[in-house]
Design an enzyme around this catalytic site. Structure first.
Site, PDB file in Angstrom:
ATOM      1  N   SER A 142       0.874  -1.148   0.030  1.00 61.56           N
ATOM      2  CA  SER A 142      -0.029  -0.060   0.042  1.00 61.56           C
ATOM      3  C   SER A 142       1.012   1.363   0.098  1.00 61.56           C
ATOM      4  O   SER A 142       0.449   2.228  -0.588  1.00 61.56           O
ATOM      5  CB  SER A 142      -0.951  -0.155   1.040  1.00 61.56           C
TER       6      SER A 142
ATOM      7  N   ASP B  85       0.371   8.495   6.767  1.00 63.04           N
ATOM      8  CA  ASP B  85      -0.305   7.436   7.394  1.00 63.04           C
ATOM      9  C   ASP B  85       0.295   6.138   7.294  1.00 63.04           C
ATOM     10  O   ASP B  85      -0.313   4.862   7.402  1.00 63.04           O
ATOM     11  CB  ASP B  85      -1.930   7.195   6.801  1.00 63.04           C
TER      12      ASP B  85
ATOM     13  N   LYS C 152     -15.921  14.052   0.901  1.00 70.30           N
ATOM     14  CA  LYS C 152     -15.134  13.751  -0.340  1.00 70.30           C
ATOM     15  C   LYS C 152     -16.212  13.273  -1.540  1.00 70.30           C
ATOM     16  O   LYS C 152     -17.337  12.977  -1.129  1.00 70.30           O
ATOM     17  CB  LYS C 152     -14.329  12.715  -0.132  1.00 70.30           C
TER      18      LYS C 152
ATOM     19  N   HIS D 254      -9.995  13.513  10.076  1.00 65.86           N
ATOM     20  CA  HIS D 254      -8.608  13.250   9.985  1.00 65.86           C
ATOM     21  C   HIS D 254      -7.681  14.165  10.793  1.00 65.86           C
ATOM     22  O   HIS D 254      -7.924  15.221  10.625  1.00 65.86           O
ATOM     23  CB  HIS D 254      -7.991  12.921   8.770  1.00 65.86           C
TER      24      HIS D 254
ATOM     25  N   GLU E 149      -1.544   9.125  11.514  1.00 66.82           N
ATOM     26  CA  GLU E 149      -2.639   9.680  11.032  1.00 66.82           C
ATOM     27  C   GLU E 149      -3.797   8.930  11.862  1.00 66.82           C
ATOM     28  O   GLU E 149      -4.177   7.674  12.138  1.00 66.82           O
ATOM     29  CB  GLU E 149      -2.999   9.321   9.591  1.00 66.82           C
TER      30      GLU E 149
HETATM   31  P1  0O2 Z   1      -5.357   2.730   3.067  1.00 63.74           P
HETATM   32  O1  0O2 Z   1      -5.327   1.444   2.194  1.00 63.74           O
HETATM   33  O2  0O2 Z   1      -6.534   3.154   3.904  1.00 63.74           O
HETATM   34  O3  0O2 Z   1      -4.339   3.011   3.733  1.00 63.74           O
HETATM   35  P2  0O2 Z   1      -5.824  10.646  -1.011  1.00 63.74           P
HETATM   36  O4  0O2 Z   1      -5.028  11.758  -1.814  1.00 63.74           O
HETATM   37  O5  0O2 Z   1      -7.023  11.299  -0.794  1.00 63.74           O
HETATM   38  O6  0O2 Z   1      -5.590   9.245  -1.371  1.00 63.74           O
HETATM   39  P3  0O2 Z   1      -4.173  11.492   1.540  1.00 63.74           P
HETATM   40  O7  0O2 Z   1      -3.999  12.787   0.996  1.00 63.74           O
HETATM   41  O8  0O2 Z   1      -3.109  10.546   1.715  1.00 63.74           O
HETATM   42  O9  0O2 Z   1      -5.238  10.702   0.436  1.00 63.74           O
HETATM   43  O10 0O2 Z   1      -5.076  11.804   2.713  1.00 63.74           O
HETATM   44  P4  0O2 Z   1      -6.446  11.490   3.195  1.00 63.74           P
HETATM   45  O11 0O2 Z   1      -7.479  12.029   1.951  1.00 63.74           O
HETATM   46  O12 0O2 Z   1      -6.673  12.049   4.295  1.00 63.74           O
HETATM   47  O13 0O2 Z   1      -6.611   9.906   3.005  1.00 63.74           O
HETATM   48  C1  0O2 Z   1      -5.919   9.090   3.702  1.00 63.74           C
HETATM   49  C2  0O2 Z   1      -6.692   7.854   4.093  1.00 63.74           C
HETATM   50  O14 0O2 Z   1      -8.167   8.195   4.523  1.00 63.74           O
HETATM   51  C3  0O2 Z   1      -6.814   6.847   3.065  1.00 63.74           C
HETATM   52  O15 0O2 Z   1      -5.654   6.077   3.102  1.00 63.74           O
HETATM   53  C4  0O2 Z   1      -8.183   6.116   3.570  1.00 63.74           C
HETATM   54  O16 0O2 Z   1      -7.764   5.179   4.443  1.00 63.74           O
HETATM   55  C5  0O2 Z   1      -8.905   6.933   3.941  1.00 63.74           C
HETATM   56  N1  0O2 Z   1      -9.528   7.604   2.650  1.00 63.74           N
HETATM   57  C6  0O2 Z   1      -9.791   8.712   2.011  1.00 63.74           C
HETATM   58  N2  0O2 Z   1     -10.501   8.943   1.191  1.00 63.74           N
HETATM   59  C7  0O2 Z   1     -11.309   7.912   1.074  1.00 63.74           C
HETATM   60  C8  0O2 Z   1     -12.509   7.476   0.361  1.00 63.74           C
HETATM   61  O17 0O2 Z   1     -12.765   8.125  -0.656  1.00 63.74           O
HETATM   62  N3  0O2 Z   1     -12.905   6.194   0.734  1.00 63.74           N
HETATM   63  C9  0O2 Z   1     -12.440   5.211   1.613  1.00 63.74           C
HETATM   64  N4  0O2 Z   1     -12.623   4.178   1.894  1.00 63.74           N
HETATM   65  N5  0O2 Z   1     -11.203   5.826   2.467  1.00 63.74           N
HETATM   66  C10 0O2 Z   1     -10.604   6.843   2.139  1.00 63.74           C
HETATM   67  P5  0O2 Z   1      -5.208   5.369   1.793  1.00 63.74           P
HETATM   68  O18 0O2 Z   1      -3.733   5.237   1.508  1.00 63.74           O
HETATM   69  O19 0O2 Z   1      -5.893   5.911   0.463  1.00 63.74           O
HETATM   70  O20 0O2 Z   1      -5.562   3.703   1.927  1.00 63.74           O
END
Ligand code: 0O2
Length: 273
Positions: A52, A73, A113, A121, A140
């Site tokens: 991931s 995260d 979103k 967060h 995170e």
């Molecule tokens: P995983 O597998 O959970 O670790 P982004 O650019 O939006 O992808 P960013 O900028 O890293 O993400 O920060 P953000 O938006 O705070 O998102 C971080 C985590 O929030 C994600 O980690 C997901 O766990 C959760 N998340 C954000 N958007 C969504 C969404 O639309 N659907 C779901 N189910 N979870 C979400 P990862 O690394 O994407 O995934």
């Protein structure tokens, strides 16, 4: 290219997750011990998998040098609340702590979103003490209600199944489900005080029963076995009445009896010195 030591990189994050899980679980326990409603329903945590991390690095064009700064995260904590109002309480709780410092807040509650995702967060700085010395790292913390979590988990699984390319009908259904989650959380907010009351009553009852049983055990050990057996029988009778006032009255009387018994024991010890 040099070998990248993933375990070395991720070990302090693993430690941070374990420590924070204990700390947040303790907060929940502390509330319940005091007979108070806990804004934290449950806590979960994980270190991001290497697969991931690599996906995210590729998606966001992040280099290995910037990995720890830009993948915020690597260590993730998820706090589940019963009601939307509890999310704010948890954020306030985090902001008051001296062992973590808020770096950034992302409010996906007021700014949902496009996917329908709702959550709050908080990125915090947290220091772990390793054998190599202290290390300040980012964690995170995702805070959301049970309903929001149900949606996010399902959507995440569907994203995985369709490799991020959700068919239109699935997207449509997910949008409908996201709206339903918002409605559900809203309705639950209206019955919040009643549910909180019921939970407080149930915790108070549990704590009272624990106190009573402790006192009966105390009586038993204070050479007052016959009395203890009598009191225990009476406790079972009162308990079956399912009446909190009666239980409180009984606990108060037992307190007085236990005090007396403790005083007698001390006298007994002093006399035999
Ligand atoms: P995983 O597998 O959970 O670790 P982004 O650019 O939006 O992808 P960013 O900028 O890293 O993400 O920060 P953000 O938006 O705070 O998102 C971080 C985590 O929030 C994600 O980690 C997901 O766990 C959760 N998340 C954000 N958007 C969504 C969404 O639309 N659907 C779901 N189910 N979870 C979400 P990862 O690394 O994407 O995934």
């Amino acid at each position: 290219m040099e070998t990248f030591l993933w375990k070395e990189l991720l070990d302090p994050y693993e430690q941070a997750v374990l420590e924070l899980l204990t700390k947040f679980n303790n907060i929940e326990r502390e509330y319940k011990k005091k007979g108070l409603y806990s804004p934290i329903e449950s806590v979960d945590g994980r270190v991001k998998s290497v697969a991931s991390i690599l996906d995210k690095m590729q998606r966001k064009n992040i280099s290995f040098e910037d990995l720890e700064e830009k993948v915020e995260d690597l260590a993730g904590i998820r706090i589940i609340c019963q009601f939307v109002e509890d999310i704010d309480a948890v954020v306030r709780l985090i902001s008051r702590r001296t062992d973590m410092e808020i770096r950034e807040e992302r409010d996906y509650l007021t700014r949902q979103k496009a996917s329908g995702y709702r959550s709050f967060h908080v990125i915090v700085w947290y220091t772990v003490n390793t054998v190599g010395g202290p290390k300040k790292l980012q964690v995170e913390i995702q805070i959301r209600t049970m309903a929001m979590n149900f949606w996010a988990t399902t959507e995440h699984e569907l994203q995985y199944k369709y490799k991020g390319e959700l068919p239109e009908h699935v997207t449509r259904e997910l949008t409908r489900a996201a709206d339903a989650v918002t409605v559900l959380d809203d309705v639950m907010s209206h019955v919040r005080s009643e549910i909180m009351d019921a939970q407080t009553q149930s915790t108070l009852r549990l704590n009272l029963v624990k106190e009573i049983l402790g006192n009966i055990e105390g009586l038993y050990h204070a050479e007052n076995k016959r009395e203890a057996i009598k009191v225990q029988k009476e406790f079972y009778r009162i308990y079956q009445m399912d009446n909190m006032d009666e239980l409180e009255r009984f606990a108060k009387q037992l307190d007085i009896l236990s005090e007396g018994s403790r005083a007698q024991s001390v006298e007994h010890i002093v006399r035999h010195l």
